[in-house]
Design an enzyme around this catalytic site. Structure first.
Site, short mmCIF file in Angstrom:
data_model
loop_
_atom_site.label_atom_id
_atom_site.label_comp_id
_atom_site.label_asym_id
_atom_site.label_seq_id
_atom_site.Cartn_x
_atom_site.Cartn_y
_atom_site.Cartn_z
N TYR A 144 6.44 -5.17 4.30
CA TYR A 144 5.87 -4.57 5.50
C TYR A 144 4.64 -5.36 5.95
O TYR A 144 3.63 -5.39 5.25
CB TYR A 144 5.46 -3.11 5.21
CG TYR A 144 6.61 -2.16 4.88
CD1 TYR A 144 7.91 -2.44 5.29
CD2 TYR A 144 6.38 -0.97 4.20
CE1 TYR A 144 8.96 -1.57 5.02
CE2 TYR A 144 7.42 -0.08 3.92
CZ TYR A 144 8.71 -0.39 4.33
OH TYR A 144 9.74 0.48 4.06
N LYS A 175 13.84 -5.05 2.16
CA LYS A 175 13.83 -3.86 3.01
C LYS A 175 12.71 -4.00 4.03
O LYS A 175 11.56 -4.24 3.68
CB LYS A 175 13.61 -2.63 2.14
CG LYS A 175 13.42 -1.34 2.93
CD LYS A 175 13.34 -0.14 2.03
CE LYS A 175 12.94 1.07 2.83
NZ LYS A 175 12.87 2.30 2.07
#
Ligand code: FBP
Length: 256
Positions: A144, A175
Site C-alpha cells: 500500500y 495484494k
C-alpha cells in the site's frame, strides 16, 4: 524447495477472506454477528474460500475450528493499530515458524511503500520471504503506497509501483487496492510479471457497485480478491460470496 502455492488457487484464480481488521481498524468494524470468529470461519468454509487471513492470536485461539474447516490459513506476520498517526509503519509481530506452528499454508506482510519507514518493512519482508520460501511457504505481500511522499502522485503510477514492488521483492502474490480505472489496473497487473495480483475489497460499498468493480478486477488479469468488509459486513455474506465467485471463477471452474 518448491513453493506450495496451488493450495491457495482454483485453476489459477482465488478468493481469500480477509479478517485482520480487528487490529488494523479496531472492533468498530464489527457487529454482533461478524465479531465472532466462529461465524467467520463458518463463512469461509461454507463459501469455500481459497484462504482465510488471520493474525496469529485468532489462529492460536481458534485452531480447532480453523483446522476442521480445511480452509488454507494465511497468517499476517506484521500489524499495527490505526490509533497512531504519522508516517505509517507496521512491524513483524509473528515469525514464519510460529505461523507454521498454528497451521499456516501461507504468510502475509504489509509494506507501506513511500513511507519514511519503508526500508524497515522491506528489510523485514526480505528475511521473511527467504525463510518462508526455504520452507515451501508462499508469501503474500500487501503493498500500500502511503505517507507524505505519495501525495499527489497518480493512481496509475502508484498501483503499478505497488505490484512491481511485489515482483521485485519476491512475493508470490501481491495484494493492492484498486484505485484507478480498468486500464490502469491492467497495467498494474502487467507490471507484476509472474507475481500474481489480488485486490483488496475496501470499505463496504453498495453491492451493485462492488460487483461491477469485481468484474473489472477479473477483466484486468488479476487472479482474484482478498476481501473482508464487503463480504462479512454484508447482511447476506454467503449470498454476496456466491456472486463474487461467479465472476472471479467464470470459465475457470465450477466452484461458484
Ligand atoms: P477489506 O476487504 O475489508 O478492505 O480488507 C482488506 C485489507 O487489506 C485487510 O486485510 C486490512 O486489514 C485492511 O484492508 C487494511 O486497510 P487500510 O490499510 O486501508 O486500513
Amino acid at each position: 524447495m518448491k513453493v506450495k502455492i496451488n493450495k491457495l488457487l482454483t485453476k489459477d484464480k482465488t478468493l481469500f477472506l480477509a479478517y485482520d481488521q480487528g487490529l488494523e481498524h479496531g472492533p468498530k468494524e464489527f457487529n454482533d454477528n461478524n465479531v465472532d470468529h466462529k461465524n467467520i470461519i463458518y463463512l469461509a468454509k461454507k463459501g469455500k474460500f481459497n484462504g482465510i487471513v488471520f493474525k496469529k492470536g485468532i489462529a492460536e485461539k481458534y485452531q480447532t475450528e480453523i483446522k476442521k474447516s480445511k480452509i488454507p490459513l494465511i497468517i499476517k506476520l506484521n500489524g499495527k493499530t490505526n490509533l497512531l498517526k504519522g508516517e505509517p509503519i507496521s512491524r513483524q509481530i509473528c515469525s514464519v515458524e510460529e505461523a507454521i506452528e498454528v497451521g499456516a499454508s501461507a504468510v502475509g506482510y504489509t509494506i507501506y511503500i513511500g513511507s519514511e519507514h519503508e526500508s524497515l518493512m522491506l528489510e523485514e519482508f526480505g528475511k521473511i520471504e527467504k525463510e518462508a520460501h526455504e520452507k515451501g511457504i508462499p508469501v503474500v505481500a500487501w503493498i500500500y503506497p502511503r505517507g507524505k511522499s505519495v501525495k499527489g502522485k497518480s493512481k496509475r503510477e502508484l498501483m503499478a509501483y505497488a505490484t512491481r514492488t511485489g515482483l521485485e521483492i519476491g512475493a508470490d502474490i501481491v495484494k493492492i487496492k484498486y484505485e484507478g480505472n480498468l486500464k490502469d489496473l491492467s497495467w498494474a497487473v502487467k507490471s507484476a510479471g509472474r507475481t500474481k495480483v489480488v485486490i483488496a475489497g475496501g470499505t463496504k460499498q453498495n453491492e451493485k457497485e462492488f460487483l461491477e468493480e469485481v468484474k473489472e478486477i477479473k477483466e484486468s488479469g488479476a487472479i482474484g480478491l482478498a476481501v473482508g468488509r464487503n463480504v462479512w459486513q454484508n447482511p447476506k455474506p454467503l449470498k454476496i460470496t456466491k456472486k463474487i465467485k461467479k465472476i472471479v471463477f467464470k470459465n475457470d471452474s465450477n466452484k461458484s
